[in-house]
Motif scaffolding. Structure first.
Motif, PDB file in Angstrom:
ATOM      1  N   TRP A  97      -2.954   2.395  15.445  1.00 47.99           N
ATOM      2  CA  TRP A  97      -2.860   0.984  15.830  1.00 47.99           C
ATOM      3  C   TRP A  97      -2.544   0.819  17.320  1.00 47.99           C
ATOM      4  N   ASP A  98      -1.633   1.650  17.821  1.00 45.29           N
ATOM      5  CA  ASP A  98      -1.135   1.454  19.182  1.00 45.29           C
ATOM      6  C   ASP A  98      -2.111   1.931  20.262  1.00 45.29           C
ATOM      7  N   ARG A  99      -3.100   2.710  19.876  1.00 44.87           N
ATOM      8  CA  ARG A  99      -4.059   3.234  20.856  1.00 44.87           C
ATOM      9  C   ARG A  99      -5.338   2.397  20.899  1.00 44.87           C
ATOM     10  N   ARG A 100      -5.170   1.090  20.857  1.00 46.50           N
ATOM     11  CA  ARG A 100      -6.315   0.173  20.901  1.00 46.50           C
ATOM     12  C   ARG A 100      -6.047  -0.930  21.919  1.00 46.50           C
ATOM     13  N   THR A 101      -7.048  -1.256  22.701  1.00 47.33           N
ATOM     14  CA  THR A 101      -6.972  -2.409  23.610  1.00 47.33           C
ATOM     15  C   THR A 101      -8.327  -3.106  23.662  1.00 47.33           C
ATOM     16  N   LEU A 102      -8.284  -4.395  23.897  1.00 43.89           N
ATOM     17  CA  LEU A 102      -9.502  -5.182  24.122  1.00 43.89           C
ATOM     18  C   LEU A 102      -9.582  -5.496  25.614  1.00 43.89           C
ATOM     19  N   ARG A 103     -10.747  -5.231  26.200  1.00 42.06           N
ATOM     20  CA  ARG A 103     -10.923  -5.472  27.634  1.00 42.06           C
ATOM     21  C   ARG A 103     -12.204  -6.291  27.858  1.00 42.06           C
ATOM     22  N   GLY A 112       0.843  -1.199   0.000  1.00 43.13           N
ATOM     23  CA  GLY A 112       0.000   0.000   0.000  1.00 43.13           C
ATOM     24  C   GLY A 112       0.868   1.234   0.000  1.00 43.13           C
ATOM     25  N   THR A 113       0.503   2.227  -0.794  1.00 45.67           N
ATOM     26  CA  THR A 113       1.345   3.407  -0.967  1.00 45.67           C
ATOM     27  C   THR A 113       0.914   4.560  -0.072  1.00 45.67           C
ATOM     28  N   THR A 114       1.892   5.259   0.483  1.00 46.25           N
ATOM     29  CA  THR A 114       1.617   6.439   1.299  1.00 46.25           C
ATOM     30  C   THR A 114       1.346   7.670   0.449  1.00 46.25           C
ATOM     31  N   SER A 115       1.548   7.559  -0.859  1.00 46.99           N
ATOM     32  CA  SER A 115       1.318   8.711  -1.743  1.00 46.99           C
ATOM     33  C   SER A 115      -0.149   8.854  -2.130  1.00 46.99           C
ATOM     34  N   PHE A 116      -0.897   7.754  -2.160  1.00 46.84           N
ATOM     35  CA  PHE A 116      -2.257   7.819  -2.681  1.00 46.84           C
ATOM     36  C   PHE A 116      -3.328   7.339  -1.708  1.00 46.84           C
ATOM     37  N   TYR A 117      -2.952   6.694  -0.616  1.00 43.08           N
ATOM     38  CA  TYR A 117      -3.903   6.393   0.453  1.00 43.08           C
ATOM     39  C   TYR A 117      -3.902   7.543   1.463  1.00 43.08           C
ATOM     40  N   GLU A 118      -4.909   7.523   2.346  1.00 39.04           N
ATOM     41  CA  GLU A 118      -4.916   8.375   3.528  1.00 39.04           C
ATOM     42  C   GLU A 118      -4.594   7.496   4.736  1.00 39.04           C
ATOM     43  N   PRO A 119      -3.924   8.015   5.757  1.00 46.82           N
ATOM     44  CA  PRO A 119      -3.489   7.175   6.879  1.00 46.82           C
ATOM     45  C   PRO A 119      -4.624   6.406   7.555  1.00 46.82           C
ATOM     46  N   TYR A 120      -5.747   7.062   7.830  1.00 44.91           N
ATOM     47  CA  TYR A 120      -6.836   6.377   8.533  1.00 44.91           C
ATOM     48  C   TYR A 120      -7.380   5.231   7.696  1.00 44.91           C
ATOM     49  N   ASN A 121      -7.547   5.481   6.393  1.00 47.19           N
ATOM     50  CA  ASN A 121      -8.091   4.456   5.506  1.00 47.19           C
ATOM     51  C   ASN A 121      -7.171   3.249   5.451  1.00 47.19           C
ATOM     52  N   LEU A 122      -5.852   3.493   5.275  1.00 52.35           N
ATOM     53  CA  LEU A 122      -4.936   2.375   5.180  1.00 52.35           C
ATOM     54  C   LEU A 122      -4.810   1.655   6.523  1.00 52.35           C
ATOM     55  N   ALA A 123      -4.772   2.408   7.621  1.00 53.55           N
ATOM     56  CA  ALA A 123      -4.698   1.777   8.942  1.00 53.55           C
ATOM     57  C   ALA A 123      -5.884   0.846   9.162  1.00 53.55           C
ATOM     58  N   ARG A 124      -7.046   1.252   8.698  1.00 53.35           N
ATOM     59  CA  ARG A 124      -8.265   0.451   8.870  1.00 53.35           C
ATOM     60  C   ARG A 124      -8.246  -0.786   7.974  1.00 53.35           C
ATOM     61  N   LEU A 125      -7.829  -0.620   6.710  1.00 49.45           N
ATOM     62  CA  LEU A 125      -7.728  -1.755   5.801  1.00 49.45           C
ATOM     63  C   LEU A 125      -6.727  -2.780   6.324  1.00 49.45           C
ATOM     64  N   MET A 126      -5.572  -2.297   6.743  1.00 45.96           N
ATOM     65  CA  MET A 126      -4.519  -3.194   7.195  1.00 45.96           C
ATOM     66  C   MET A 126      -4.915  -3.890   8.492  1.00 45.96           C
ATOM     67  N   ALA A 127      -5.529  -3.150   9.423  1.00 47.22           N
ATOM     68  CA  ALA A 127      -5.982  -3.749  10.677  1.00 47.22           C
ATOM     69  C   ALA A 127      -7.063  -4.800  10.417  1.00 47.22           C
ATOM     70  N   SER A 128      -7.907  -4.556   9.424  1.00 50.31           N
ATOM     71  CA  SER A 128      -8.961  -5.526   9.092  1.00 50.31           C
ATOM     72  C   SER A 128      -8.354  -6.814   8.550  1.00 50.31           C
ATOM     73  N   LEU A 129      -7.379  -6.697   7.654  1.00 51.57           N
ATOM     74  CA  LEU A 129      -6.702  -7.886   7.139  1.00 51.57           C
ATOM     75  C   LEU A 129      -6.000  -8.635   8.265  1.00 51.57           C
ATOM     76  N   ASP A 130      -5.422  -7.892   9.193  1.00 49.36           N
ATOM     77  CA  ASP A 130      -4.738  -8.519  10.322  1.00 49.36           C
ATOM     78  C   ASP A 130      -5.719  -9.287  11.199  1.00 49.36           C
ATOM     79  N   LEU A 131      -6.892  -8.723  11.410  1.00 50.99           N
ATOM     80  CA  LEU A 131      -7.917  -9.381  12.223  1.00 50.99           C
ATOM     81  C   LEU A 131      -8.469 -10.609  11.508  1.00 50.99           C
ATOM     82  N   ILE A 132      -8.751 -10.462  10.219  1.00 49.79           N
ATOM     83  CA  ILE A 132      -9.296 -11.567   9.429  1.00 49.79           C
ATOM     84  C   ILE A 132      -8.327 -12.745   9.389  1.00 49.79           C
TER      85      ILE A 132
END
Length: 441
Positions: A171-177, A104-124
């Motif tokens: 990513w780092d400001r998330r916890t499951l409780r 994923g490129t930092t030139s054409f994505y937005e940080p929030y969008n890519l963080a969400r896509l990547m976190a979703s793939l990580d969860l899946i």
């Protein structure tokens, strides 16, 4: 001379498969057509799943998907290139252990969008996801995302550094409780980032996987690329075309790590390589020759270096290549159109071969995007990559598949047993989260 190292006996060599059709030798289509078999690039998502199944059989650490943001002509053979996050999410459902690295490129994505896509793939994928972070080197992609041209290299890396700060913060400001109902709740904090390139509030609304956050891989290059990699990367991908180049890069990386207060060799390095292999060197050479003979070199030659913004003239493809048109890599680090590491590798390859022809340069530049190529027997290849590993120059390799599934199957059938016999490769699947697999000890 590169220093030899005493390896931790628990540390094993990483094999990582690049599954894109762009790794296929351009002559493979004609070979397959003549043999009456279905093209290797058809049904791309199903094909990725086949690659993943082969890689899992061979206990590969991960599978890697590059991304293509432009359509080179139309129609596109094989249905084009699916977007990596979506494609790997489909592969995740069909696999158990293989790591899944999406570009994923930092030139054409937005940080929030890519963080969400990547976190979703990580969860899946249950903690098997990695991000190959690139800045986007193809100027032709920029018009697909607006009217602004692609910024110069140094500005792209400044933007990437801030982009990675934002993504890491999300990513780092998330916890499951645990909650009172016996389940879990996601607690996430805002980043409230206000920088030169981005304004992002957050928080991220996707729960962390068992690895906490995805693996981050970066191209190392030099200068600003190394600085960005040291700050953010779990692993670095390189285009080292020889052990000498790799030793120079490892030294530069280690100096930068020490200057940043970190241990030398604390970031694993993964070169890319295009192997043409056989039972003997003669067999490997014949396999490559049978593919090369189907290439339309006359049509390819004028544009062989267009990715780097370099044009040249010649009378015949078997004439000596006009080396005087090539700028030294150091003079174009901030302006080169394509990836600087790829250009540097090709430049060195040409300089080491006085009298090299236009034909030879075209073949080198067009197959595997100027990455290191190896032609030889499986035993020769194991000898070579074991040296890289034991000398601390590579934690493993990103393997391209010039013959498609045949190459991938050959790696598992012939390469893996030889590496196991040498004591440097896993005999069982690695079930750890992806980031843990690359941790240097």
């Amino acid at each position: 001379m590169t220093r030899s190292k005493t390896l931790n006996s628990d540390k094993k060599f990483h094999l990582n498969l690049i599954a894109n059709s762009i790794t296929l030798h351009a002559g493979l289509k004609e070979v397959e057509r003549a043999a009456g078999v279905a093209p290797s690039e058809s049904r791309p998502v199903a094909l990725y799943s086949e690659y993943a199944a082969i890689a899992e059989e061979g206990n590969f650490t991960s599978m890697f998907l590059a991304d293509t943001l432009v359509a080179v002509g139309s129609p596109l053979a094989g249905g084009g290139s699916p977007e990596p996050f979506t494609a790997l999410a489909a592969v995740a459902a069909r696999t158990r252990n293989i790591g899944l690295i999406a570009t994923g490129t930092t030139s054409f994505y937005e940080p929030y969008n890519l963080a969400r896509l990547m976190a979703s793939l990580d969860l899946i994928s249950d903690g098997r996801a990695g991000w190959n972070c690139v800045t986007g080197a193809l100027a032709t992609a920029a018009p697909n995302f607006g009217s602004d041209p692609l910024p110069p290299r140094e500005e792209r890396y400044a933007r990437a550094d801030e982009f990675l700060d934002v993504v890491s913060g999300l990513w780092d400001r998330r916890t499951l409780r645990p909650n009172e109902r016996g389940g879990t709740d996601l607690f996430a904090e805002a980043v409230n980032h206000h920088g030169k390139y981005f304004d992002v509030e957050g928080p991220l609304n996707v729960a962390p996987s068992r690895q906490g956050r995805p693996l981050v891989g970066l191209a190392g290059g030099s200068g600003s690329q190394i600085s960005t990699a040291i700050k953010h990367a779990d692993v670095v991908f390189t285009n080292a075309v020889s052990r000498e180049v790799a030793a120079e890069y490892r030294s530069e990386m280690n100096q930068s790590l020490v200057a940043a207060g970190r241990k030398p060799d604390s970031i694993p390095i993964m070169p890319m390589i295009v192997p043409f292999l056989g039972a003997t060197r003669a067999e490997a050479e014949e396999r490559k020759r049978s593919l090369d003979m189907h290439l339309e070199v006359d049509a390819m030659a004028p544009n062989a270096l267009a990715n780097f913004g370099i044009s040249y003239s010649y009378d015949d493809v078997d004439d000596p290549f006009p080396v005087d048109v090539l700028p030294h890599p150091q003079t174009v680090k901030s302006t080169i159109g394509g990836a600087w590491g790829s250009y540097r590798g090709l430049y060195n390859w040409i300089q080491e071969r006085p009298g090299v022809t236009v034909r030879e340069v075209t073949l080198q530049a067009s197959l595997g995007q100027s990455h290191q190529k190896f032609v030889g027997s499986y035993d020769d290849f194991c000898d070579d990559i074991e040296l890289w590993f034991r000398e601390g120059l590579a934690a493993g390799f990103l393997l391209m598949c010039p013959e498609g599934l045949e190459s991938a199957n050959g790696f598992v059938e012939h390469l893996v047993p030889r590496l196991i016999d040498r004591g440097i490769y896993r005999t069982t699947p690695d079930e750890r989260p992806l980031r843990e697999r690359f941790t240097c000890t």
